[in-house]
Write an enzyme that holds these catalytic residues in place. Structure first.
Site, short mmCIF file in Angstrom:
data_model
loop_
_atom_site.label_atom_id
_atom_site.label_comp_id
_atom_site.label_asym_id
_atom_site.label_seq_id
_atom_site.Cartn_x
_atom_site.Cartn_y
_atom_site.Cartn_z
CE LYS A 160 -8.88 -19.25 -81.87
NZ LYS A 160 -9.82 -20.24 -81.31
NE ARG A 202 -6.42 -21.13 -77.40
CZ ARG A 202 -6.92 -22.32 -77.11
NH1 ARG A 202 -7.42 -23.06 -78.08
NH2 ARG A 202 -6.94 -22.78 -75.88
N GLY A 259 -9.69 -26.47 -86.65
CA GLY A 259 -8.66 -27.50 -86.67
C GLY A 259 -7.69 -27.43 -87.82
CG MET A 314 -4.59 -22.36 -90.06
SD MET A 314 -4.82 -20.59 -90.28
CE MET A 314 -6.47 -20.35 -89.61
NE ARG A 343 -15.44 -22.28 -83.75
CZ ARG A 343 -14.36 -22.99 -84.01
NH1 ARG A 343 -13.29 -22.41 -84.52
NH2 ARG A 343 -14.31 -24.29 -83.76
CG HIS A 350 -10.82 -32.78 -86.69
ND1 HIS A 350 -10.82 -33.68 -87.74
CD2 HIS A 350 -10.42 -31.61 -87.20
CE1 HIS A 350 -10.38 -33.07 -88.82
NE2 HIS A 350 -10.13 -31.81 -88.53
CB SER A 406 -31.12 -20.15 -123.20
OG SER A 406 -30.81 -20.88 -122.04
CB CYS A 448 -30.07 -23.64 -119.92
SG CYS A 448 -29.25 -23.58 -121.52
CE1 TYR A 486 -34.27 -19.81 -118.84
CE2 TYR A 486 -35.35 -17.90 -119.82
CZ TYR A 486 -34.65 -19.09 -119.96
OH TYR A 486 -34.36 -19.57 -121.21
#
Length: 892
Positions: free
Chosen positions: A26, A96, A105, A107, A352, A468, A777, A844, A864
């Site tokens: 911000k 803020r 929303g 904080m 933002r 919100h 693997s 895997c 992979y």
């Protein structure tokens, strides 16, 4: 001296957008908008470094900050020609939060700070509008008490509602100045009764109370939950932004709103947002009042009779859309913007990067490449790989019957069904038990974040497309409907009523967040249709990535799904899953109950054609792509019943003796089966099992090779090997069976024999094991268990505590433990390739579909990754992003 405070506005700007880490998102963007010459109320930012110092010094601030904040306040006073605490020309400010990562929303914020019993009179005289002044004062008392003093917001709302009822008012706008004055006195009396002291009148005390409260909110429960969900480090901290107030509630010619430069649900290049006349910003995002659409097109689409900004304020709307284009062009991304109109002047309060759905992220990224704003690598970076999962699962069948009981605003797309719950805690509790739930609220607040995450979908009776609930749901990928004003929700009785229909807690409900439909019961689903943008982005990812992406699959359905999502083979076929089919489990149990090798071979002969057909189907579907088949892994007792009633049922069905079956169950019982008689240990003890499986694989490969007139290359994986000698024995067995099948069929068989690295010893002895194994693997699920000495099935009882206390940064079964398990993988890769230069390396475990883990696998040089079919696109994109992060793969 350390600079803790950075000014912006009125021609003096000390920050830029590049200072996001220091000033928070911000603060950096306020400075950047001021640098661009936009109308930004003057103010200053207290840095994120001060937040860290605040917590390091037992929530106290250094003396130097007091001096620098005083200088910052003088800067604002000079810019707006007002004085903080002055009874004639009072300066009011907002306080803020602003972390470097957007946390909408989560904080705290305090508006109208600087009002007290004296300055409110000055504001009334200065503005010429006592109603506005006293409305602002009551808002300040309410917000300050909630955020700083701990008096809950609802207590003030109740007093407001009581007053309106007494006076016969319907809306807040019906309240006159005298009403607000009366309510302010009621507020102050309640504060004194609750706290034992009056509401603070000293403006300096107000300011420091708010600043510290914002820093404190970095560690509130909702912020902690949000950081955990979005992998935001606690160490980042938040900045605090102190800024001169501008007022959207100063009567005629005033308004406040929230807008996105593109549609955050669909990605379409259109203005998307809402505003309210004569209101302050929290009125829009809190969903307390139903907002107006910004554009005429949106008003018509929503069927609203409320005037749009485009129609009611055409000149200001034109200014606003010009700023949208300028900001989007400057940041090269879709922007989420907050603005206020004070007496005909447009002020920019925030910009933002906007939260968006996966569908919108894809379209925006691809469109911006076409528009020349970004290039293809940047487009790939812009899409959250995990968010793609939103697009890959079934949607509601449009042809299926549905009982639509109400409609609301389509705030976040997708569909979800589940049991209705009315409280966030209930949503979390039921979800933890595996229940799908729909969270129904009048409106959500940041305190509901844990329940929103647990729920499959969110439904509110109040709020708009930028409330919100809508913003958070889109960021989480949850379907959401807001503003379903027909619903009469009674949270006390745990039910809601609409059109004569009452839905109670626990009843099934479906919501379609794309159409805003609320549907009683469950609706059938269909497979998703992926957009052209999806195909375009995946093609760009495939050009860049180095890692190949395979799928974990053992059924034809899973294999086909994986191929449709772009899998380049099967990285893990778990053969034991095939044994649980009803037509096979009898033969498996017969094999387990056999007294000798002859009996086991007879039972295995019944399984052979079934296994062969399984592999034939997989080889056909994969059409020449690699297929890695893991030989039987789990302990044999998993195929047997355990309760006496189940044992009796199986004994009767199989013709076996109840006593013999129960005796065999007892004989196979293990105290720690994960580390017991499983994996290659079964193959050593009962070689006939692996012989049957190897024969099924080779016969299937020969058959499909003959069909396709090309050689099928099978990859046979031996599980849980800890020593080279285990592999020596089992590879010899596999080679012997291959020679037999080749001789019988006349086929040329090509195959690889490798192993899963699931044990720390195997990783340490990788060079020796690679003398036999042609591929590794990494089975990261078991490797994580055996490295930590933690059972994945039992870890849930304490892992949250470990994360909260900072012992572990995250659940190591969800995202790889790079420091420990990762070091073993690196070591195994290095030693394995020292033993065999052309050793193929893959993974895997579940981590194969986790983007954070994939970055590590790219750095390790694996060949992979393999993951569940529905995560294949996620892995493809994450692999491309990992390649770009490593400095490789640029298309230009």
């Amino acid at each position: 001296m350390v600079q803790w405070v950075y000014k912006f506005g009125d021609g003096e700007v000390q920050g830029t957008a590049a200072m996001r880490d220091l000033l928070g998102g911000k603060g950096a963007n306020l400075a950047e908008m001021a640098n661009l010459g936009l109308s930004v109320p003057p103010g200053f930012t207290i840095t994120t470094e001060l937040c860290a110092a605040y917590y390091q010094h037992d929530r106290t601030v250094p003396d130097a900050l007091v001096t620098q904040v005083a200088a910052g306040m003088r800067h604002i006073e000079s810019a707006v020609d007002a004085k903080f605490g002055d009874a004639a020309r009072p300066l009011l400010v907002s306080v803020r939060s602003g972390a470097r990562a957007s946390m909408p929303g989560m904080m705290d914020t305090v508006l109208n700070l600087g009002l007290n019993d004296k300055t409110v009179e000055g504001l009334a005289r200065q503005s010429g509008d006592p109603r506005f002044a006293y409305d602002s004062y009551r808002r300040f008392i309410q917000m300050y008490c909630d955020v700083v003093l701990g008096v809950e917001h609802q207590a003030f709302e109740d007093l407001l509602e009581y007053h309106k009822e007494d006076q016969g008012y319907l809306l807040d706008t019906d309240m006159a100045a005298a009403d607000w004055q009366s309510l302010i006195e009621a507020y102050k009396q309640m504060v004194r009764a609750r706290l034992g002291q009056p509401f603070p009148q000293a403006v300096e005390a107000q300011l420091w109370g708010a600043v510290k409260a914002v820093f404190d909110s970095w560690m509130n429960n909702r912020a902690i939950t949000y950081r955990k969900l979005h992998d935001i480090p606690e160490s980042w901290g938040t900045a605090v932004n102190v800024q001169a107030m501008v007022f959207g509630n100063m009567g005629e010619g005033c308004a406040t709103g929230v807008a996105f430069t593109r549609n955050p649900s669909t990605g379409v290049n259109e203005v998307y947002g809402e505003f309210l006349f004569n209101a302050q910003g929290e009125d829009v995002v809190a969903g307390i009042r139903t907002p107006h659409a910004l554009t005429e097109a949106a008003r018509a689409a929503n069927g609203s009779t409320l005037p749009s900004m485009e129609a009611a304020m055409p000149k200001l709307f034109g200014e606003l859309t010009d700023i949208f284009a300028r900001l989007e062009g400057h940041y090269r991304d879709m922007q989420d913007i907050e603005f206020t109109v004070q007496q005909g002047k447009l002020w920019m309060l925030q910009t933002r990067g906007g939260k968006r759905t996966a569908k919108a992220a894809l379209k925006i990224a691809v469109d911006m490449v076409a528009e020349g704003l970004i290039d293809e690598p940047e487009a790939l970076r812009r899409v959250d790989a995990n968010a793609l999962e939103q697009l890959l699962h079934p949607a509601l069948d449009p042809a299926a019957p549905r009982e639509v009981i109400a409609r609301g605003l389509p705030a976040s797309p997708g569909a979800a069904a589940g049991k209705v719950v009315f409280h966030a805690d209930e949503a979390e509790d039921l979800a933890a038990k595996g229940e799908a739930v729909i969270l129904v609220r009048t409106e959500t607040s940041p305190e509901d974040i844990h329940g929103m995450h647990a729920a499959r979908g969110i439904l509110t009776s109040r709020g708009g497309m930028t409330s919100h609930a809508a913003v958070v749901a889109r960021g989480m990928g949850r379907p959401c409907i807001t503003g379903a004003s027909e619903l009469r929700i009674d949270e006390g009785k745990a039910c809601f009523t609409v059109g004569g229909v009452t839905i109670k807690q626990g009843e099934r409900l479906t919501i379609d967040g794309s159409r805003g439909e609320i549907i009683r019961g469950d609706v059938p689903t269909i497979e998703p249709e992926l957009s052209d943008e999806f195909g375009t982005l995946m093609a760009w990812a495939d050009k860049i990535r180095r890692l190949r992406v395979r799928a974990n699959a053992e059924t034809p359905a899973d294999a086909s799904t994986a191929r449709n999502f772009g899998a380049e083979g099967i990285g893990l076929c778990r053969t034991e899953h095939m044994f649980f089919e009803p037509d096979r489990i009898v033969a498996v149990r017969e094999m387990i109950l056999a007294d000798d090798t002859i009996g086991r071979r007879a039972a295995l002969a019944k399984l052979l054609p079934m296994q062969r057909n399984d592999f034939v189907e997989l080889f056909r579907i994969m059409a020449g792509l690699p297929v890695t088949i893991r030989l039987l892994d789990p302990p044999l007792h998993e195929f047997l019943p355990h309760a006496d009633a189940e044992i009796a049922e199986v004994a009767q069905a199989s013709g076996a003796s109840f006593e013999k079956l129960r005796s065999r169950v007892a004989q196979l019982h293990e105290n720690n089966p994960m580390l017991g008689h499983r994996g290659c240990r079964l193959g050593i003890s009962y070689p006939e099992i692996y012989e049957m499986q190897a024969r099924a694989i080779f016969e299937a490969a020969a058959a499909v090779g003959a069909e396709r007139d090309e050689t099928v290359v099978a990859e046979i994986m031996v599980p849980l090997a800890a020593t080279r000698r285990e592999l020596d024995i089992l590879k010899a067995l596999i080679d012997r069976v291959a020679d037999e099948v080749a001789g019988e069929s006349g086929a040329e068989l090509r195959y690889l024999v490798g192993t899963m690295i699931e044990l720390p010893r195997a990783a340490l002895r990788a060079r020796d094991i690679a003398g036999v194994a042609e591929f590794f693997s990494f089975g990261t699920n078991d490797l994580t268990q055996t490295t930590f000495g933690i059972s994945r099935d039992d870890a849930a009882s304490f892992l949250d505590t470990y994360e909260r206390q900072g012992i572990l940064p995250h659940n190591p079964f969800a995202s790889l433990d790079i420091d420990g398990v990762g070091e073993l993988i690196e070591l195994a890769c290095e030693r394995g390739r020292a033993g065999r230069a052309d050793l193929k390396l893959g993974i895997c475990g579940e981590h194969g579909g986790d983007p954070a883990s994939i970055r590590f696998f790219e750095a390790c040089g694996l060949d992979y990754i393999s993951c569940s079919p529905y995560r294949v696109p996620i892995a493809r994109l994450a692999a491309a992003q990992a390649r770009l992060d490593s400095g490789g793969g640029d298309l230009d």
